[in-house]
Design an enzyme around this catalytic site. Structure first.
Site, PDB file in Angstrom:
ATOM      1  N   LYS A  22       0.822  -1.288  -0.092  1.00 11.05           N
ATOM      2  CA  LYS A  22       0.074   0.039  -0.050  1.00 11.05           C
ATOM      3  C   LYS A  22       0.668   1.172  -0.036  1.00 11.05           C
ATOM      4  CE  LYS A  22      -1.253   1.453   4.224  1.00 11.05           C
ATOM      5  NZ  LYS A  22      -1.509   2.927   4.552  1.00 11.05           N
ATOM      6  N   ASN A  23       1.801   1.319   1.007  1.00  5.81           N
ATOM      7  CA  ASN A  23       2.710   2.568   1.071  1.00  5.81           C
ATOM      8  C   ASN A  23       3.618   2.746   0.002  1.00  5.81           C
ATOM      9  OD1 ASN A  23       1.268   3.021   3.473  1.00  5.81           O
ATOM     10  ND2 ASN A  23       2.752   2.275   4.499  1.00  5.81           N
ATOM     11  N   ARG A  94      -3.590  10.301   4.371  1.00 10.48           N
ATOM     12  CA  ARG A  94      -2.204  11.191   4.632  1.00 10.48           C
ATOM     13  C   ARG A  94      -1.575  11.136   3.488  1.00 10.48           C
ATOM     14  NH1 ARG A  94       0.876  14.205   8.252  1.00 10.48           N
ATOM     15  NH2 ARG A  94       2.783  13.831   7.713  1.00 10.48           N
ATOM     16  N   ASP A 118      -3.599  12.473  12.964  1.00  6.37           N
ATOM     17  CA  ASP A 118      -4.417  11.173  13.026  1.00  6.37           C
ATOM     18  C   ASP A 118      -4.198  10.241  14.296  1.00  6.37           C
ATOM     19  OD1 ASP A 118      -2.180   9.697  12.706  1.00  6.37           O
ATOM     20  OD2 ASP A 118      -2.492   9.832  10.435  1.00  6.37           O
ATOM     21  N   ASP A 308       5.047  -0.292  11.951  1.00  3.08           N
ATOM     22  CA  ASP A 308       3.916  -0.862  11.420  1.00  3.08           C
ATOM     23  C   ASP A 308       3.678  -2.254  12.079  1.00  3.08           C
ATOM     24  OD1 ASP A 308       3.515   1.545  10.317  1.00  3.08           O
ATOM     25  OD2 ASP A 308       3.796   0.850   8.474  1.00  3.08           O
TER      26      ASP A 308
HETATM   27  N1  EPU Z   1       7.766  13.830  10.940  1.00  4.65           N
HETATM   28  C1  EPU Z   1       7.983  15.266  11.194  1.00  4.65           C
HETATM   29  N2  EPU Z   1       8.175  16.213  10.286  1.00  4.65           N
HETATM   30  C2  EPU Z   1       8.196  15.820   9.020  1.00  4.65           C
HETATM   31  C3  EPU Z   1       8.172  14.335   8.663  1.00  4.65           C
HETATM   32  C4  EPU Z   1       7.762  13.735   9.540  1.00  4.65           C
HETATM   33  O1  EPU Z   1       7.893  15.397  12.556  1.00  4.65           O
HETATM   34  O2  EPU Z   1       8.261  16.736   8.095  1.00  4.65           O
HETATM   35  C5  EPU Z   1       7.794  12.758  11.934  1.00  4.65           C
HETATM   36  C6  EPU Z   1       6.419  12.243  12.087  1.00  4.65           C
HETATM   37  O3  EPU Z   1       5.398  13.110  12.911  1.00  4.65           O
HETATM   38  C7  EPU Z   1       6.535  10.726  12.778  1.00  4.65           C
HETATM   39  C8  EPU Z   1       7.908  10.527  12.056  1.00  4.65           C
HETATM   40  O4  EPU Z   1       8.557  11.623  11.817  1.00  4.65           O
HETATM   41  O5  EPU Z   1       6.595  10.974  13.938  1.00  4.65           O
HETATM   42  C9  EPU Z   1       8.054   9.572  11.120  1.00  4.65           C
HETATM   43  O6  EPU Z   1       7.536  10.001   9.898  1.00  4.65           O
HETATM   44  P1  EPU Z   1       7.587   9.628   8.448  1.00  4.65           P
HETATM   45  O7  EPU Z   1       7.774  10.697   7.718  1.00  4.65           O
HETATM   46  O8  EPU Z   1       8.846   8.503   8.232  1.00  4.65           O
HETATM   47  O9  EPU Z   1       6.184   8.651   8.163  1.00  4.65           O
HETATM   48  P2  EPU Z   1       5.182   9.039   7.193  1.00  4.65           P
HETATM   49  O10 EPU Z   1       5.647   9.237   5.927  1.00  4.65           O
HETATM   50  O11 EPU Z   1       3.970   9.877   7.658  1.00  4.65           O
HETATM   51  C10 EPU Z   1       4.961   6.213   6.560  1.00  4.65           C
HETATM   52  C11 EPU Z   1       3.955   5.336   6.402  1.00  4.65           C
HETATM   53  C12 EPU Z   1       3.604   4.786   7.674  1.00  4.65           C
HETATM   54  C13 EPU Z   1       4.723   4.326   8.485  1.00  4.65           C
HETATM   55  C14 EPU Z   1       5.758   5.429   8.268  1.00  4.65           C
HETATM   56  C15 EPU Z   1       7.167   4.880   9.029  1.00  4.65           C
HETATM   57  C16 EPU Z   1       2.904   6.045   4.233  1.00  4.65           C
HETATM   58  C17 EPU Z   1       1.436   6.407   3.817  1.00  4.65           C
HETATM   59  N3  EPU Z   1       2.813   6.060   5.747  1.00  4.65           N
HETATM   60  O12 EPU Z   1       4.421   7.456   7.023  1.00  4.65           O
HETATM   61  O13 EPU Z   1       2.726   3.955   7.539  1.00  4.65           O
HETATM   62  O14 EPU Z   1       4.446   4.110   9.863  1.00  4.65           O
HETATM   63  O15 EPU Z   1       5.883   5.763   7.123  1.00  4.65           O
HETATM   64  O16 EPU Z   1       7.589   3.632   8.199  1.00  4.65           O
HETATM   65  O17 EPU Z   1       3.506   5.607   3.721  1.00  4.65           O
HETATM   66  C18 EPU Z   1       0.637   2.498   8.159  1.00  4.65           C
HETATM   67  O18 EPU Z   1       0.857   2.055   6.963  1.00  4.65           O
HETATM   68  O19 EPU Z   1      -0.070   2.042   9.056  1.00  4.65           O
HETATM   69  C19 EPU Z   1       1.451   3.696   8.560  1.00  4.65           C
HETATM   70  C20 EPU Z   1       1.056   4.430   9.316  1.00  4.65           C
END
Ligand code: EPU
Length: 425
Positions: A22-23, A94, A118, A308
């Protein structure tokens, strides 16, 4: 809204086939925006988020079709695209933020609704925006939208150091950099297999990226990219969830279309817990013939233990022999689901980033509510071993990450059915 009704106690045995991640799929659909023409993406899971991303791309001017039988999405991207991603779609998912980089790269501007927080935490965008600013863009927060403008001649390559290897920020900057002027270095980049998948599609499209799979990505901007055909990497989190399903039920599951290297720490943890894991040509087989031993887990960016899979491992620890400490370093609110797990009799105490789980010999079925995809998966796994009936509410969260989860579980021997949730009159 549907619920899952589970009668605990079955041992899961059989074979499953994992679909594309998915991601990754959602981001690959956004990558398509970078090149006019027809992009074809295979192994795209049949989940609501794909429908939402397809609708978002349509609003931007693309024609999008999805064939659920072949799990293939076709995206026809016009020469000129719009640059506004509306709140009504972004707030539902998101991952919509993935269009930010491509929109700035293609149109020189983006108005993207802020996705907001979220159920798993605040999830900032500061690293996305700081990186774009370093590439010369202006960024403003206006009326709930992130309003971004590239300089007149387009984004300019630069050195960006991420404070944290954020998956989303790495993707935004990568997609913004591939057609920027000059060289962009993304330092402390995320290295998840889904990032490697995006890089591999971008390379096929004609991008120049060095350091793929490392934390130092060097991107040399090219003037244009070509639309391609691509197959999504297998979903390591779904594969890992099946692995825990085998371990928690004392089962024997062969997981096809899974890359065990993408799950090495998680599988190693399950071996420490007592499971036997055998790598096969297209995946792995996992068997558990004893009560699991409790195992400590610390979530970290890839190649660390994935956040995850954290709720699924808490579920496993809740019926394991002994006590374990689980430390969550990515999403502060991911322990919220522990309250629900406690309704099944699990003994879990949380303190900030840490959860201490004392394994019980038996959980007891109860009604519980899924608060996000992975929490939902963890609760279903716990329900599979709880004595009596567990009803998992709000399964729409689970449906966002697991295609026909209950049907696949039934095929492995679980006693689980989907029912419409009774409504109050
Ligand atoms: N963060 C910041 N500032 C930013 C970007 C991130 O503070 O500019 C913080 C976030 O608040 C969080 C941490 O950094 O605490 C990690 O965020 P990251 O950007 O790595 O994650 P994401 O891109 O928001 C994706 C997946 C998540 C998965 C994470 C970590 C997608 C749509 N989502 O989220 O998947 O947990 O990477 O691997 O790709 C899920 O599938 O259930 C899910 C939540």
């Amino acid at each position: 809204m549907d619920v899952f009704r589970i009668q605990g106690g079955a041992r899961l045995v059989g074979e499953v086939h994992v679909t594309g991640a998915k991601n990754s799929s959602l981001k690959l659909m956004a990558v398509a925006l970078l090149a006019p023409g027809k992009t074809i993406i295979h192994a795209v899971p049949n989940i609501l988020d794909v429908t939402i991303m397809a609708e978002l791309l349509r609003r931007l001017g693309c024609s999008v079709s999805y064939d659920a039988d072949t799990e293939t999405v076709e995206i026809e991207v016009p020469e000129t695209i719009e640059h506004r991603a509306d709140y009504d779609l972004v707030r539902r998912m998101r991952a919509s933020i993935a269009v930010l980089g491509p929109l700035v790269a293609r149109t020189g501007a983006a108005d993207v609704a802020l996705p907001g927080g979220d159920a798993i935490g605040s999830r900032g965008l500061d690293m996305h925006t700081a990186g774009l600013e370093r590439m010369g863009a202006t960024v403003a927060n206006e009326h709930g939208y992130l309003v971004v403008h590239a300089p007149d001649g387009g984004l300019v390559g630069t050195h960006v150091y991420l404070d944290f290897p954020s998956v989303g920020a790495t993707e935004t900057l990568l997609m913004a950099a591939v057609t920027a002027n000059g060289v962009t270095v993304i330092d402390n980049a995320a290295r998840e297999p889904e990032i490697v998948d995006i890089c591999s599609m971008l390379l096929d499209m004609g991008a120049q990226i060095d350091g793929v799979g490392t934390s130092l990505l060097t991107v040399t901007g090219v003037s244009s990219l070509q639309a391609v055909e691509h197959t999504t990497v297998a979903d390591r989190i779904v594969a890992g969830t099946w692995a825990v399903a085998a371990a928690i039920t004392g089962g024997d599951i062969t997981v096809h279309n899974a890359n065990s290297e993408h799950l090495s720490i998680a599988l190693e943890k399950l071996v420490t817990s007592g499971a036997e894991v055998e790598t096969i040509s297209d995946g792995f087989r996992i068997q558990m013939n004893k009560r699991p031993t409790a195992i400590d887990v610390v979530t970290l960016p890839y190649p660390g233990f994935p956040t995850d899979l954290q709720p699924q491992f808490i579920a496993l620890n809740s019926i394991a022999e002994g006590s374990a400490m689980v430390t969550e370093n990515l999403f502060e609110a991911r322990f919220r689901f522990v309250q629900e797990l406690s309704r099944l009799g699990a003994e879990v105490r949380t303190d900030g980033h840490h959860a201490l789980i004392r394994g019980r010999s038996q959980l007891s079925g109860a009604p519980v509510e899924a608060t996000d995809i992975r929490a939902g998966a963890g609760l279903v796994l716990a329900g599979l071993v709880a004595e009596g009936e567990t009803t998992v509410h709000a399964v729409e969260h689970i449906d966002r990450g697991y295609v026909a989860f209950e049907k696949q579980l039934s095929a492995l021997g679980a006693n689980i059915v989907r029912k419409s949730s009774p409504t109050l009159s």
